[in-house]
Design an enzyme around this catalytic site. Sequence first.
Site, PDB file in Angstrom:
ATOM      1  N   TRP A   1       0.873  -1.184   0.000  1.00  0.00           N
ATOM      2  CA  TRP A   1       0.000   0.000   0.000  1.00  0.00           C
ATOM      3  C   TRP A   1       0.909   1.232   0.000  1.00  0.00           C
ATOM      4  O   TRP A   1       1.897   1.297   0.750  1.00  0.00           O
ATOM      5  CB  TRP A   1      -0.906   0.063   1.237  1.00  0.00           C
ATOM      6  CG  TRP A   1      -1.591   1.402   1.297  1.00  0.00           C
ATOM      7  CD1 TRP A   1      -2.601   1.829   0.499  1.00  0.00           C
ATOM      8  CD2 TRP A   1      -1.238   2.514   2.137  1.00  0.00           C
ATOM      9  NE1 TRP A   1      -2.912   3.137   0.797  1.00  0.00           N
ATOM     10  CE2 TRP A   1      -2.086   3.583   1.795  1.00  0.00           C
ATOM     11  CE3 TRP A   1      -0.276   2.709   3.137  1.00  0.00           C
ATOM     12  CZ2 TRP A   1      -2.022   4.836   2.419  1.00  0.00           C
ATOM     13  CZ3 TRP A   1      -0.195   3.954   3.757  1.00  0.00           C
ATOM     14  CH2 TRP A   1      -1.074   5.001   3.398  1.00  0.00           C
TER      15      TRP A   1
ATOM     16  N   GLU B   1      -3.054  -2.890  -2.489  1.00  0.00           N
ATOM     17  CA  GLU B   1      -4.174  -2.272  -1.751  1.00  0.00           C
ATOM     18  C   GLU B   1      -4.492  -0.887  -2.302  1.00  0.00           C
ATOM     19  O   GLU B   1      -3.676   0.027  -2.250  1.00  0.00           O
ATOM     20  CB  GLU B   1      -3.787  -2.169  -0.261  1.00  0.00           C
ATOM     21  CG  GLU B   1      -4.894  -1.577   0.598  1.00  0.00           C
ATOM     22  CD  GLU B   1      -4.508  -1.524   2.074  1.00  0.00           C
ATOM     23  OE1 GLU B   1      -3.369  -1.900   2.432  1.00  0.00           O
ATOM     24  OE2 GLU B   1      -5.355  -1.077   2.878  1.00  0.00           O
TER      25      GLU B   1
ATOM     26  N   LYS C   1      -6.948   2.697  -2.689  1.00  0.00           N
ATOM     27  CA  LYS C   1      -7.573   3.652  -1.776  1.00  0.00           C
ATOM     28  C   LYS C   1      -8.259   4.734  -2.590  1.00  0.00           C
ATOM     29  O   LYS C   1      -7.842   5.032  -3.709  1.00  0.00           O
ATOM     30  CB  LYS C   1      -6.476   4.250  -0.879  1.00  0.00           C
ATOM     31  CG  LYS C   1      -6.976   5.013   0.315  1.00  0.00           C
ATOM     32  CD  LYS C   1      -5.856   5.171   1.352  1.00  0.00           C
ATOM     33  CE  LYS C   1      -6.348   5.978   2.530  1.00  0.00           C
ATOM     34  NZ  LYS C   1      -5.437   5.887   3.672  1.00  0.00           N
TER      35      LYS C   1
ATOM     36  N   ASP D   1      -9.513  -2.784   1.423  1.00  0.00           N
ATOM     37  CA  ASP D   1      -9.624  -2.302   2.799  1.00  0.00           C
ATOM     38  C   ASP D   1     -11.025  -1.704   2.955  1.00  0.00           C
ATOM     39  O   ASP D   1     -11.463  -0.898   2.118  1.00  0.00           O
ATOM     40  CB  ASP D   1      -8.533  -1.254   3.047  1.00  0.00           C
ATOM     41  CG  ASP D   1      -8.480  -0.756   4.474  1.00  0.00           C
ATOM     42  OD1 ASP D   1      -7.445  -0.894   5.122  1.00  0.00           O
ATOM     43  OD2 ASP D   1      -9.500  -0.180   4.934  1.00  0.00           O
TER      44      ASP D   1
ATOM     45  N   HIS E   1     -11.496   2.055   2.488  1.00  0.00           N
ATOM     46  CA  HIS E   1     -10.856   2.721   1.352  1.00  0.00           C
ATOM     47  C   HIS E   1     -11.774   3.022   0.179  1.00  0.00           C
ATOM     48  O   HIS E   1     -11.321   3.213  -0.938  1.00  0.00           O
ATOM     49  CB  HIS E   1      -9.671   1.893   0.864  1.00  0.00           C
ATOM     50  CG  HIS E   1      -8.501   1.964   1.784  1.00  0.00           C
ATOM     51  ND1 HIS E   1      -7.231   1.553   1.426  1.00  0.00           N
ATOM     52  CD2 HIS E   1      -8.396   2.409   3.053  1.00  0.00           C
ATOM     53  CE1 HIS E   1      -6.414   1.736   2.437  1.00  0.00           C
ATOM     54  NE2 HIS E   1      -7.088   2.244   3.444  1.00  0.00           N
TER      55      HIS E   1
ATOM     56  N   HIS F   1      -8.635  -6.077   4.182  1.00  0.00           N
ATOM     57  CA  HIS F   1      -8.217  -5.378   5.390  1.00  0.00           C
ATOM     58  C   HIS F   1      -9.506  -4.994   6.094  1.00  0.00           C
ATOM     59  O   HIS F   1     -10.191  -4.065   5.657  1.00  0.00           O
ATOM     60  CB  HIS F   1      -7.399  -4.127   5.060  1.00  0.00           C
ATOM     61  CG  HIS F   1      -5.931  -4.382   5.034  1.00  0.00           C
ATOM     62  ND1 HIS F   1      -5.004  -3.388   4.896  1.00  0.00           N
ATOM     63  CD2 HIS F   1      -5.235  -5.529   5.173  1.00  0.00           C
ATOM     64  CE1 HIS F   1      -3.795  -3.918   4.933  1.00  0.00           C
ATOM     65  NE2 HIS F   1      -3.914  -5.220   5.090  1.00  0.00           N
TER      66      HIS F   1
ATOM     67  N   ASP G   1     -11.630   7.269   6.563  1.00  0.00           N
ATOM     68  CA  ASP G   1     -10.858   6.043   6.765  1.00  0.00           C
ATOM     69  C   ASP G   1     -10.166   6.103   8.131  1.00  0.00           C
ATOM     70  O   ASP G   1      -8.947   6.161   8.230  1.00  0.00           O
ATOM     71  CB  ASP G   1      -9.829   5.922   5.625  1.00  0.00           C
ATOM     72  CG  ASP G   1      -8.955   4.689   5.766  1.00  0.00           C
ATOM     73  OD1 ASP G   1      -9.449   3.678   6.301  1.00  0.00           O
ATOM     74  OD2 ASP G   1      -7.794   4.753   5.349  1.00  0.00           O
TER      75      ASP G   1
ATOM     76  N   ASP H   1      -9.989   4.021  10.687  1.00  0.00           N
ATOM     77  CA  ASP H   1      -9.377   2.823  11.290  1.00  0.00           C
ATOM     78  C   ASP H   1      -9.754   2.623  12.748  1.00  0.00           C
ATOM     79  O   ASP H   1      -8.892   2.379  13.597  1.00  0.00           O
ATOM     80  CB  ASP H   1      -7.852   2.848  11.092  1.00  0.00           C
ATOM     81  CG  ASP H   1      -7.465   2.736   9.635  1.00  0.00           C
ATOM     82  OD1 ASP H   1      -7.723   1.694   9.033  1.00  0.00           O
ATOM     83  OD2 ASP H   1      -6.921   3.726   9.088  1.00  0.00           O
TER      84      ASP H   1
ATOM     85  N   ASP I   1      -7.027  -4.345  10.165  1.00  0.00           N
ATOM     86  CA  ASP I   1      -6.231  -3.130   9.961  1.00  0.00           C
ATOM     87  C   ASP I   1      -6.919  -1.949  10.636  1.00  0.00           C
ATOM     88  O   ASP I   1      -7.789  -1.317  10.044  1.00  0.00           O
ATOM     89  CB  ASP I   1      -6.048  -2.862   8.455  1.00  0.00           C
ATOM     90  CG  ASP I   1      -5.178  -1.633   8.207  1.00  0.00           C
ATOM     91  OD1 ASP I   1      -4.497  -1.180   9.145  1.00  0.00           O
ATOM     92  OD2 ASP I   1      -5.178  -1.122   7.062  1.00  0.00           O
TER      93      ASP I   1
HETATM   94  C1  RNT Z   1      -3.689   2.753   4.925  1.00  0.00           C
HETATM   95  C2  RNT Z   1      -3.814   1.311   4.625  1.00  0.00           C
HETATM   96  C3  RNT Z   1      -2.701   0.429   5.118  1.00  0.00           C
HETATM   97  C4  RNT Z   1      -2.245   0.779   6.530  1.00  0.00           C
HETATM   98  C5  RNT Z   1      -1.369  -0.269   7.174  1.00  0.00           C
HETATM   99  C6  RNT Z   1      -0.654   0.255   8.355  1.00  0.00           C
HETATM  100  O1  RNT Z   1      -4.789   3.490   4.594  1.00  0.00           O
HETATM  101  O2  RNT Z   1      -5.030   0.832   5.090  1.00  0.00           O
HETATM  102  O3  RNT Z   1      -3.063  -0.894   4.974  1.00  0.00           O
HETATM  103  O4  RNT Z   1      -3.332   0.996   7.358  1.00  0.00           O
HETATM  104  O5  RNT Z   1      -0.536  -0.824   6.249  1.00  0.00           O
HETATM  105 ZN    ZN Z   2      -5.336  -1.276   4.956  1.00  0.00          ZN
END
Ligand code: RNT
Ligand code: ZN
Length: 417
Positions: free
Chosen positions: A183, A224, A226, A257, A260, A284, A292, A294, A324
């Site tokens: 990513w 990955e 986004k 993810d 994302h 993820h 985003d 997390d 994640d």
């Molecule tokens: C970031 C991505 C990525 C990170 C990790 C730490 O937006 O989601 O995967 O969160 O690699």
């Molecule tokens: Zn991620």
Amino acid sequence: MAGAEIYKHAVDIYGETGVDVEAAINTLKRISISIHCWQGDDVRGFISKGRTLSGGISVTGSYPGAAGNGDELRMDIERALRCIPGKHKVNLHAIYAETDGSRDIDELEPAHFKNWVSWASENGLGLDFNPTCFSHPLSEDGFTLSHHDKNIRAFWIMHCIASRKIGEYLGKTLKQRCIVNIWIPDGYKDIPADRLSPRIRLKEALDRVFDEKIDPAFVLDTLESKLFGIGSESYVVGSHEFYMGYALKNGKSLCLDTGHFHPTETVSGKISAISLFFNEMLLHVSRPVRWDSDHVVILDDELMEISNEIVRNDLLERVHLGLDYFDASINRIAAWVIGSRNLLKGLLHALTMPHGMLKKFEQERDYTGRLALLEEIKTYPFAFIWDHYCEVMGVPVRGAWLKEIREYENKVLLKRG
Ligand code: RNT
Ligand code: ZN
């Protein structure tokens, strides 16, 4: 009713809808999720000490007790694992290398992960891996693999190649294939004048990264995408379309993810389509709150729907599940336990859904029956099946794990400087 009787009663109720609860439990026992090491220290890592987290991702909160080195982080993960039923993998980032401090991340070697490997092998864990294309002076202007400066690009290409070699070593040594997920944060805050050139550079950079032959028996490469990030609100080079095209053309896999995409778009809606064109994919599993962000994964509708899609389309072998998220406002070990247990709960929930009956209603265009059953299931005694699972897997039942984590907090975490 005693615990065993309650469980038996629940099994009977589910049986009426054609669900075999014992079979569901046996399937869940074989599912291994990838638990992200970076929840334990707010994505700081060991070789970028003092550097602030960058790349448009952010950790908020100042809860005490973050792990400060490899031994602490491993010990914390072990503590969490004792509250999570099943055998799992741990997901590492390149910044969790244990070096003497003289190396930059383009020069990392498998040897810098030997502590992780011996620990994983002692604990029967697999390891996954990620190059860290952020939190570094050469990523501070927001570009890495697609940077306009070819020397900076070369640095990140070297870092990604080094990461894939480390992944190969992890996979080979632990005899469990390692997923190496790339990513990058590359993108623009404001409206670009040229969307194409960075994508041309990223495509070429990835070609060079993948020119390095790595044994696919030991590594699964994933990419990955986004939609936007902090500082890349208007344009992200590695978009979904970009990686979908790149991965299809080059035999790589995608990582989706859950944070994302556009807030009204769901990953659960994408899995079936992607499964027709890709053999494998990585998810993820995260929780975006308005962006985003997390947040710690909870048992929400989307998690249950993702689980349903994987289970009812028979994708358990082909969809890999990684967590994640990063929250520093609560006990970090509790954060691991809550998110991991929720993901497993979501899967067990999906494994005990009467998919057969629901599909039959749908095929017969009996949408009334489909909705009625879907809603009735919501109050089925799922809790007793989950409790039984925790019991047979030898982990704390219901909230009993919290007491253990609080004891650990008092004995270990609060003593950290
Ligand atoms: C970031 C991505 C990525 C990170 C990790 C730490 O937006 O989601 O995967 O969160 O690699
Ligand atoms: Zn991620």
